[in-house]
Scaffold this motif. Structure first.
Motif, short mmCIF file in Angstrom:
data_model
loop_
_atom_site.label_atom_id
_atom_site.label_comp_id
_atom_site.label_asym_id
_atom_site.label_seq_id
_atom_site.Cartn_x
_atom_site.Cartn_y
_atom_site.Cartn_z
N PRO A 106 0.87 -1.37 -0.10
CA PRO A 106 -0.12 0.06 0.02
C PRO A 106 0.83 1.16 -0.05
CG PRO A 106 -0.14 -1.13 2.01
CD PRO A 106 0.37 -1.98 1.17
N LEU A 107 1.98 1.25 0.29
CA LEU A 107 3.05 2.38 0.52
C LEU A 107 3.86 2.37 -0.81
CD1 LEU A 107 4.15 2.40 4.20
CD2 LEU A 107 2.41 3.70 2.89
N GLY A 121 8.13 10.47 -1.20
CA GLY A 121 8.75 10.39 0.27
C GLY A 121 9.29 9.23 0.41
N ALA A 122 8.82 8.14 -0.06
CA ALA A 122 9.24 6.77 0.31
C ALA A 122 10.63 6.16 -0.02
CB ALA A 122 8.10 5.78 0.02
N ASP A 123 11.15 6.99 -1.17
CA ASP A 123 12.39 6.68 -1.81
C ASP A 123 12.54 5.18 -1.96
OD1 ASP A 123 13.32 9.45 -1.09
OD2 ASP A 123 13.85 8.76 0.93
N LEU A 136 14.00 5.17 8.19
CA LEU A 136 13.00 4.30 7.58
C LEU A 136 11.99 5.57 7.22
CD1 LEU A 136 11.26 1.67 7.02
CD2 LEU A 136 10.36 1.94 8.98
N PRO A 137 11.55 5.66 5.82
CA PRO A 137 10.65 6.81 5.59
C PRO A 137 9.48 6.77 6.20
CG PRO A 137 11.76 5.79 3.68
CD PRO A 137 12.27 4.72 4.77
N PHE A 138 9.17 7.93 6.85
CA PHE A 138 7.69 8.18 7.31
C PHE A 138 7.83 7.93 8.86
CE2 PHE A 138 5.83 6.92 3.14
CZ PHE A 138 6.26 7.98 2.30
N PHE A 139 8.45 6.84 9.22
CA PHE A 139 8.40 6.14 10.36
C PHE A 139 9.47 6.23 11.24
CE2 PHE A 139 5.85 3.74 7.44
CZ PHE A 139 4.64 4.39 7.74
N GLY A 140 10.93 6.71 10.74
CA GLY A 140 12.15 6.40 11.57
C GLY A 140 11.77 7.38 12.88
N GLY A 141 12.34 6.52 13.99
CA GLY A 141 12.37 7.19 15.33
C GLY A 141 10.76 7.07 15.99
N LYS A 170 -0.57 7.11 7.93
CA LYS A 170 -0.03 7.13 6.47
C LYS A 170 -0.81 6.14 5.61
CE LYS A 170 3.21 8.70 3.93
NZ LYS A 170 3.28 10.37 3.73
N LEU A 171 -1.26 5.16 6.17
CA LEU A 171 -2.06 4.36 5.25
C LEU A 171 -3.38 4.91 4.76
CD1 LEU A 171 -1.75 0.90 7.06
CD2 LEU A 171 -0.69 1.46 4.82
#
Length: 968
Positions: free
Chosen positions: A320-321, A326-328, A390-395, A415-416
């Motif tokens: 789905p992503l 921005g997901a590279d 990790l795109p969007f979710f790092g940290g 994000k979904l």
């Protein structure tokens, strides 16, 4: 009529009981005195000096050294003590070496808590210094718990227990680990294990408990391509309760035997992520539920057609992503789509989202396919956060630092929603694994860990086997109490994965091995296997403990001149504490002088949770190093609940603290509670239950007091042989012979409840309510008659058996009883054995006859109780009933004994005449009826019987029997 004798007092002529044994036990105050006495005379050591005995060893499952004892500890140690003491008194050399588990996370966690309170960082402290603080903490609690266990009356080598943190123990644990290293079963693998983000370490199944938890649940759309025209662009819908695993998704699985359909949305409400024209692939049994979750009512969707598994196999899916701005390119690769045997349509959608880094079934599927390199991710860090890049979710953290909900799930869900990948969401209340130490949820996480391969062929000597196969064989050689324990461990052993040996902590025994730089874990030379290196490590551990591994220059020291230190890395993971405790057989049973000849314990005894804990790890460890189980018997107890059957909890306020019970009642009451309960199931304890236990104790104490009083001044000159005794005494001996077998067999099979119930019923029913009740008259009023000598001889025989039968349970009280008769500096009931009981005492014919006598007696005593209740008489000696007996054999039996003495009446008439209608009867005793009649004559001022001859003898106001006693 006799003369007025009211002034005559014959009390001083009676043989009244003489004893200083008090009815009020005063156990809380007196028990410590006996403990001090046993320590002074060295009871445990003196028992070891008895020669020619078969050894019997109960190996102690080590409690954890971190806190005061709870009621489960008291139950556990008391059961063990009863086993040890009973076998000693049955003629064994019964050994008990108490021990403690001292390594591991709980203690390390406590030290870290202290650091946090002081604003101190663990990472800033030298590791050897930190380990010393852990050692000091454990040592403190070993001392506290030792005294608390001793206060329970538990015997053993308290001055020389075993501790997993002793240098010798740490050396042996490392040596046992090296056996796995050298036999080829040790390997490093990267697979999903239960991971605690809070404690930042892998956990074993035994370190996990399940609690209810609210979790996010989502239905996610994976776009399908590559199939038939009407399937192009349709969505395969998955359901998960771990949204944080979606970034690690690598595949979706379907079930080969599930009926699937293509469903189309025909209408939507105002609030729905579904769109008209969307097509979804769903299991037919789940479609209605999924549509309802998406807020689609009946009439807003329709089934288009069947979809075969062959069609599904032709599809590939998009994450789905995929292609998200921005997901590279992180999720752009197509997702694999294949069948999995673990997929069902009992819940969810009929499809399973696969993140092999976070699920064992998915991991095994792709391992078997040889595709792990393509599907394993490393998105989640040790602390439960997503990798920073990790795109969007790092940290983002899966859990907060206190173990609550982190931000990761919400970030993924949001994000979904943003990319249109979500069909529905909600929450679910379900059972979820938590760390039993931090109480925080755990996750499945792929990490490099060290494992013992349990399905790999290995050898011990000439014996070749796999650990799992041999363990399953050994389970059937063990005697299980209860038998259900066998089935439980067997099923666990059949299904378990390889053993995770490593933990990412500091306090424990390290995995004493080295890995070759540049080599892969699958390479044959990845692990250094060098006997000289191993020997140097063991020598250092023996002298300095496992701290030697962490001292500067340790790698160079241990590798020595045999190996170039620059070529190898030193492993700093520590061993699972279950490996520590699983190895205890090696440094307790095998290595100690008071261990066993073959290194095998006669008994392991722990709670039922240890089927996945100590019983389990000990079996794996022993099979892996010796090829056999470390135990012959495994005994299991249940959990302790409150009086209502609820789990004890400090927050509820229903806990029972052993120390408080001991302060109020004494340890013997707590021990008696253990003996009275069926410990193989869950037990209950609380104030009312303890009151009932105390009442049972008082009744037993009264029995012992009666015997002590009646045996005052008894000597061997008073003893007579069984053949010269009246039938009543020979019947008691018969009962003793029966009970001796029950007691010995009960103790041998660890059935303390059966032993106690049998002895207690005998003491209160056969003795106090029957034999003592009858023989009081002879004991108090007879002169030096054969009848009185016989009774006192039987009382002496009873005394020796009751005290020794009950000594393993009531350790303090039976010592008090024993010393009342046999005082002396070196005297102790715990230094003697249960006396052998002659088989010749058994007399089944006599027992059958006295069964009839007792039944008839019950009718008479019940009939007299009616008269007493109606105030017709005050005491049974005022009666002289007529007893009608239908059965000729019973009548003969009653006439052959002094039945008036048995019924405690002054006289009695036995007749075969039919009983009148008004006669008293008991429904359960057929053919016996009693008619009340008052006794004729005067009351003997000495024995109180009402007899015609009272007043006709040389001594005033007495019967013939009493006159004879007074004349002697």
């Amino acid at each position: 009529m006799c003369a007025d004798t009211t002034s005559v007092d014959y009390k001083d002529t009676l043989n009244l009981p003489k004893t200083d044994f008090p009815m009020r036990a005063g156990l809380p105050k007196r028990e410590p005195e006996w403990l001090a006495r046993w320590e002074k005379i060295g009871v445990y050591d003196r028992l070891r000096e008895k020669e020619g005995r078969q050894p019997f060893t109960l190996h102690d499952g080590p409690p954890y050294a971190n806190g005061h004892l709870h009621i489960g500890h008291a139950l556990n140690k008391t059961i063990k003590d009863i086993i040890v003491r009973s076998h000693q008194m049955m003629g064994y050399d019964s050994r008990y070496i108490p021990g403690w588990d001292c390594h591991g996370l709980p203690i390390e966690w406590k030290i870290e808590e202290q650091y946090r309170k002081k604003g101190k960082n663990k990472d800033d402290v030298d590791i050897v210094e930190f380990r010393q603080e852990c050692r000091d903490f454990a040592d403190h609690w070993v001392g506290v718990q030792r005294e608390e266990f001793k206060r329970l009356g538990v015997t053993g080598t308290w001055e020389k227990p075993y501790l997993t943190m002793d240098f010798r123990a740490e050396r042996v644990i490392a040596e046992e680990f090296q056996k796995f290293l050298m036999n080829g079963t040790l390997y490093q693998g990267s697979k999903p294990v239960m991971w605690s983000p809070i404690e930042q370490t892998a956990l074993a199944e035994a370190e996990v408990e399940y609690h209810d938890k609210d979790s996010f649940t989502i239905w996610v759309k994976f776009e399908a391509h590559g199939g038939a025209n009407d399937l192009e662009g349709a969505f395969v819908v998955i359901w998960t309760t771990t949204p944080w695993t979606i970034p690690s998704n690598k595949a979706v699985a379907f079930g080969r035997d599930i009926s699937y359909g293509l469903y189309e949305v025909t209408g939507t409400p105002d609030e729905s992520w579904a769109k008209v024209g969307d097509k979804y692939l769903l299991a037919d049994t789940r479609a209605a539920d999924v549509m309802a979750r998406a807020r689609l009512e009946d009439g807003m969707w329709a089934r288009v057609r069947d979809v075969t598994t062959e069609e599904l196999q032709s599809l590939y899916l998009l994450h789905p992503l995929a292609n998200a701005d921005g997901a590279d390119g992180e999720w752009d690769d197509p997702r694999d789509f294949r069948h999995g045997d673990f997929v069902s349509d009992e819940e969810g959608t009929g499809f399973v989202h696969c993140a092999p880094s976070h699920g064992m079934e998915e991991y095994e599927l792709y391992r078997d396919l040889g595709m792990l390199e393509q599907v394993i991710t490393y998105n989640v860090m040790d602390d439960g956060s997503f990798r920073p890049d990790l795109p969007f979710f790092g940290g983002h953290y899966i859990l907060s630092r206190k173990g609550g909900e982190g931000t990761a799930n919400k970030a993924v869900i949001d994000k979904l929603v943003e990319v249109g990948g979500l069909l529905a969401r909600g929450k679910i209340h379900h059972s979820y694994p938590h760390s039993w130490r931090s109480k925080a949820p755990v996750i499945y996480r792929n990490t490099p860990q060290w494992f013992a391969a349990i399905d790999k062929d290995m050898s011990v000597g000439d014996d070749t086997f796999t650990i799992r196969g041999r363990a399953l064989e050994e389970i059937d050689k063990v005697r299980w109490t209860p038998q259900s324990g066998r089935n439980r461990l067997h099923s666990m052993m059949e299904a378990r994965p390889d053993w995770v040996l490593s933990r990412q902590r500091a306090w424990g025994v390290p995995l004493t091995c080295f890995t070759k730089k540049g080599a892969l874990p699958t390479d044959s030379d990845y692990l250094l296997r060098n006997e000289a290196v191993n020997a140097r490590i063991l020598e250092a551990f023996e002298a300095e403990g496992a701290d030697a591994w962490y001292k500067p220059g340790a790698k160079e020291r241990f590798l020595g001149n045999d190996v170039n230190a620059e070529d190898y890395d030193q492993v700093f993971d520590i061993l699972d504490v279950w490996f520590d405790s699983g190895s205890t057989h090696a440094f307790v049973l095998r290595d100690r002088e008071d261990g066993t000849d073959d290194g095998i314990a006669d008994v392991y005894m722990e709670g039922t949770d240890q089927h996945r804990g100590w019983f389990h790890s000990s079996l794996l460890q022993s099979v892996g190093t010796q090829g056999h189980a470390p135990y012959r018997n495994v005994v299991t107890h249940g959990f302790t609940l409150d009086e209502k059957g609820m789990k004890m909890s400090k927050s509820i306020g229903n806990t029972i603290v052993p120390e408080e019970v001991i302060k109020q009642y004494g340890a013997d009451i707590l021990r008696l509670w253990v003996a009275q309960t069926d410990y193989t199931a869950d037990q209950r304890i609380g104030p009312e239950i303890l009151k009932g236990t105390a009442d049972s104790y008082r009744r037993l104490r009264n029995t012992m007091r009666f015997m002590l009083g009646s045996l005052a001044d008894f000597s061997e000159a008073d003893r007579i042989e069984p053949a010269d005794m009246p039938e009543l005494e020979r019947w008691v001996l018969h009962r003793l012979a029966e009970l001796d077998q029950v007691v010995r067999e009960g103790y041998a099979k660890f059935d303390f409840q059966g032993v106690f119930q049998a002895v207690f019923t005998f003491a209160t029913t056969d003795l106090s309510a029957f034999y003592f009740d009858i023989r009081k008259d002879a004991l108090y009023c007879d002169g030096d008659t054969a009848r009185r000598r016989a009774a006192r001889t039987v009382l002496d025989i009873l005394f020796h058996r009751l005290t020794t039968w009950l000594a393993p349970i009531l350790v303090f009280t039976m010592e008090e009883v024993w010393l009342e008769r046999f005082p002396g500096e070196d005297s102790s009931v715990h230094l003697v054995d249960i006396p052998e009981t002659p088989a010749a005492w058994r007399d089944e014919a006599l027992a059958a006859k006295w069964s009839k006598v007792r039944a008839a007696r019950r009718v008479v005593t019940a009939a007299l109780e009616v008269q007493r209740r109606d105030k017709v008489i005050g005491a049974s000696l005022e009666a002289a009933p007529v007893v009608h007996v239908d059965d000729a054999g019973t009548l003969v039996a009653l006439k052959s004994v002094a039945f008036e003495d048995m019924a405690i009446t002054s006289d009695i008439t036995l007749t075969a005449d039919p009983a009148p209608a008004e006669a008293f009867r008991l429904p359960e005793v057929e053919g016996v009826a009693a008619v009340f009649e008052k006794a004729e004559g005067e009351k003997c001022m000495r024995c109180w019987k009402i007899l015609p001859d009272v007043g006709t003898h040389s001594h005033e106001g007495v019967c013939g029997r009493c006159d004879e006693a007074l004349s002697a």
